[in-house]
Motif scaffolding. Structure first.
Motif, PDB file in Angstrom:
ATOM      1  N   ARG A 371       0.847  -1.203   0.000  1.00  0.00           N
ATOM      2  CA  ARG A 371       0.000   0.000   0.000  1.00  0.00           C
ATOM      3  C   ARG A 371       0.875   1.242   0.000  1.00  0.00           C
ATOM      4  N   ARG A 742      -6.947  -0.416  -6.917  1.00  0.00           N
ATOM      5  CA  ARG A 742      -6.673   0.937  -6.420  1.00  0.00           C
ATOM      6  C   ARG A 742      -6.224   1.851  -7.575  1.00  0.00           C
ATOM      7  N   SER A 754      -4.609   8.381  -3.258  1.00  0.00           N
ATOM      8  CA  SER A 754      -4.584   6.942  -3.029  1.00  0.00           C
ATOM      9  C   SER A 754      -5.890   6.507  -2.384  1.00  0.00           C
TER      10      SER A 754
END
Length: 791
Positions: A371, A742, A754
């Motif tokens: 991430r 994403r 994000s």
């Protein structure tokens, strides 16, 4: 352990059936024809009884009273046992105490066994078990990781790994980001549920047929519960219909309960859990709550890191200590963290005790840094792949935050190859153009790496034994401590033996794993099945080969160098003998044709006090490039293409390895997308079957699915024939799908934001990420599809 001859790992000349060939799974034809026998297929012994348990119905409570009279009176019931009927140990915790075989004064999760029933039919046992009248005194229940962190409620002490001064590095970094995320758990959903069959033997012993990845642990715990010496308990595992870690510790309670009922009745007892009971009553992949605080420069290079991983362990330790350790070991994934601190918490909750699952905490640890790679890229307006490549381990940046040096830098070249073969740059440009003109449907692309450490983090488990018999007709019997759960371990080890003797694989017979043939075995887990058992089998083969060489030298007056094993033959000087003929000669010459073998993994060590060491013999590597398409009005999505390049060293069996990579990827994709575990506010699992828990189907696999093995990449460590483990690492390739989702959603904000997307990334969560991204874009005037900068 007998020392192996010099360089036993060099693959011999290939003959039919030796290592390195893509030979079919030894039981494949039995699987598809229905002839493969699992425990529930075994002929039922005379007088067989069936087991069921009564389960607790509250998450945390004292048991004030329990009336089992209706249970005992139900037609067909032969025996009912409680914890007071246990003759030996009542705690069957696999590593640390905390797992009662049957609950005593209190229950600590919904579904905890509190008594067991043996009846003449499965239906009678299950129906009788529902008739108990139990009065509870409810206690406060802690159900979530955050609640456990707030109360500092842990099953084991927290642990820290650190290097340098991360606080100073964070304070002085040009850029700094923080984030948190929830990583969901996962149900194993093996096709064959938990099941065992226990038969009484002479002298109060028992014979246990179990669907377990750890037969020696089953043997030990059953012996302790019955107050018997271990040699009175024999355990056999022929095959499992899937395991994935769910049968490493979770099979033992069934065997212990069945053994108690067999002792009480004098009858054989089978315990087969219904799917609902299995999902409610057995542990799963730990869900995690993770955070990061990262400092980095203008190129996205990490300068300082403070990472926390907190696993929901459930009510007992089970294997959580090692699982959270592995999450900490893999919180870096493939990236050099420079000044870093990683903290791991083992959170106690009043839910079922979570357990091993393919990857053993590693996948959950990797999620937070993957991430972060995307977040850094969005923050700096860079391509996420470029940020990932810049942060990879490499010469001069090759020591992990726990002190292990990366000795074989595979990933830079592997990623370059995959980047080219998947047409990443061209597709990135095409996707950017597509997203500019498509207001609703968005596409996303991500290429993510995997670096996964191979070895048990508990050092004593890194050992294995094997037993090899050569019979006078030249056929060979092989037994080892590994278990077959569909992954192809048996055929791989058979190939090792065939290669060692240079005979066809048809000569090799691998028998069921049994504790009275190879004792004190480690679980088949940690991707170590081939590494450990292959080397142990090779050790046994080399012992027998040396005896045959010595016999040839003595009988024919040649030197040892003049004796060769090749193509089903033994060459002795100028003479050539058929393999079976020479074996017969050796037998007539009174040569022992049987040997045990043993292997212990070298080099590994880890100091838990300092948080430093070398917990892994080596690392397995891989990368995946996945493309998705997302409907931003509904949150629905589809994976349309995945390219995988994976490093298995010098493959023992490419066909088996590619199958493992494909299956691992799909299982990882399922964990991160569709497989959602839902609990009620009272701690009751609501997703208890295929109607409510969605594993990937064939239709969910990418229609364009390309898998390749990295060529010319032998393991530098002395593993069996320089191969690398392949069981767990491919699961983490599924992270590429989550990152691609994403990426697609980020296009709604010009790739400048994000999206928050916890896992599993169900359509509902994707739609929530879409909403958050649109809101950010509206506030910041970022709409459209301009692409980030590339290197």
């Amino acid at each position: 352990m007998r020392k192996l001859p010099a360089n036993p790992l060099k693959p011999p000349a290939t003959v039919s059936g030796t290592a390195g060939l893509g030979i079919a799974h030894d039981s494949a034809w039995k699987h598809v024809s229905g002839q493969a026998r699992y425990i529930d297929d075994l002929p039922e012994p005379e007088g067989l009884l069936h087991a069921a348990v009564g389960q607790g119905t509250v998450a945390h409570a004292r048991i004030k009273s329990m009336d089992l009279s209706a249970v005992r009176d139900y037609p067909g019931v032969v025996a009912v046992v409680t914890v007071g009927d246990v003759p030996g140990h009542t705690d069957i915790g696999p590593v640390f105490p905390g797992d009662p075989v049957l609950a005593g004064e209190r229950v600590e999760y919904v579904g905890q066994p509190i008594f067991a029933v043996a009846a003449t039919s499965l239906r009678a046992a299950r129906q009788a078990a529902r008739l108990a009248r139990v009065d509870y005194d409810p206690l406060e229940a802690v159900l979530t990781t955050e609640a456990a962190l707030e109360k500092q409620l842990f099953v084991r002490p927290s642990h820290t790994q650190s290097r340098g001064d991360p606080d100073q590095a964070l304070a002085s970094a040009p850029h700094r980001l923080q984030a948190e995320m929830h990583v969901g758990g996962q149900e194993h959903f093996y096709l064959e549920g938990q099941v065992c069959l226990v038969e009484p033997t002479e002298d109060a012993g028992v014979f246990v047929h179990t669907s377990s990845q750890h037969p020696s642990e089953v043997q030990k715990l059953v012996a302790e519960v019955l107050a018997l010496p271990i040699h009175e308990v024999q355990v056999e595992v022929r095959r499992m219909g899937g395991g994935f870690g769910g049968k490493e510790t979770q099979a033992a309670p069934l065997a212990c309960i069945s053994a108690l009922l067999a002792r009480a009745t004098g009858h054989p007892v089978k315990y087969r859990m219904a799917r609902t009971d299995d999902m409610v009553g057995t542990g799963k992949r730990h869900d995690f709550y993770n955070t990061y605080d990262l400092g980095f420069d203008d190129d996205g290079l990490i300068k300082g890191a403070d990472i926390m991983v907190a696993g929901r362990c459930g009510f007992s330790p089970d294997l959580s200590d090692a699982i959270v350790d592995r999450a900490m070991f893999h919180a870096d994934n493939a990236y050099y963290l420079d000044q870093a601190r990683v903290v791991g918490h083992r959170c106690k909750t009043h839910t079922v005790s979570n357990t091993a699952f393919r990857g053993f905490g590693g996948p959950q640890g990797m999620m937070i840094i993957e991430r972060a790679m995307d977040d850094i890229a969005r923050h700096l307006n860079l391509d996420p792949l470029d940020v990932r490549k810049r942060n990879l381990y490499g010469p001069g940046r090759d020591t992990t935050h726990y002190g292990q040096t990366i000795e074989q830098h595979v990933l830079p070249e592997l990623i370059e190859q995959l980047e080219a073969s998947s047409d990443y740059r061209q597709r990135r440009a095409e996707i950017t153009a597509y997203n500019r003109q498509s207001p609703v449907v968005k596409r996303g692309l991500a290429l993510t790496p995997v670096k996964f450490g191979i070895s048990f983090t508990a050092k004593h488990l890194n050992q294995a034994g094997a037993l090899v018999h050569v019979y006078t007709d030249g056929s060979i019997h092989l037994n080892h401590g590994g278990t077959e759960m569909g992954q192809g371990l048996f055929v791989k080890i058979a190939q090792v033996v065939a290669a060692a003797f240079q005979v066809d694989i048809d000569r090799i017979k691998v028998s069921a794993t049994r504790t009275d043939k190879v004792p004190n075995t480690s679980p088949t887990a940690a991707s170590s099945g081939s590494d450990l058992n292959g080397m142990a089998a090779l050790d046994a083969c080399e012992t027998i080969k040396q005896r045959l060489v010595d016999f040839a030298v003595e009988t024919y007056g040649v030197t040892a160098d003049a004796v060769e094993f090749v193509n089903n033959q033994v060459r002795v000087g100028g003479q050539t003998f058929d393999w079976a003929e020479f074996v017969q000669q050796a037998y007539m010459g009174r040569v022992s044709l049987s040997s045990t073998g043993f292997y212990a993994t070298p080099k590994i060590h880890y100091d838990h006090e300092t948080g430093h060491g070398r917990p892994f013999l080596y690392y397995a590597n891989g990368a995946a490039c996945s493309e998705v398409v997302v409907d931003t009005l509904t949150g629905e999505y589809r994976v349309i293409r995945t390219d995988i390049l994976h490093d298995v060293g010098q493959s023992l069996n490419p066909a088996i390895d590619i199958g493992q990579i494909e299956g691992g990827f799909i299982q990882g994709m399922g964990w991160l997308t569709t497989e959602e575990l839902v609990y009620s506010d009272q701690g009751q699992l609501m997703t208890t079957g295929p109607a409510t828990y969605k594993i990937p189907a064939v239709s969910d696999a990418p229609p364009d699915f390309r898998v390749s093995l990295l060529a010319h990449s032998p393991n530098r460590e002395a593993t069996v024939f320089r191969s690398k483990a392949v069981g767990e690492p491919p699961l983490m390739l599924g992270i590429s799908v989550w990152c691609a989702l994403r990426d697609a959603v980020a296009s709604l904000a010009n790739y400048g934001f994000s999206p928050p997307l916890d896992t599993p990334a169900t359509p509902e969560r994707v739609l929530g990420a879409v909403t958050a991204t649109r809101e950010w874009a509206a506030r910041n005037g970022q709409t459209g599809g301009a692409r980030c900068k590339s290197a």
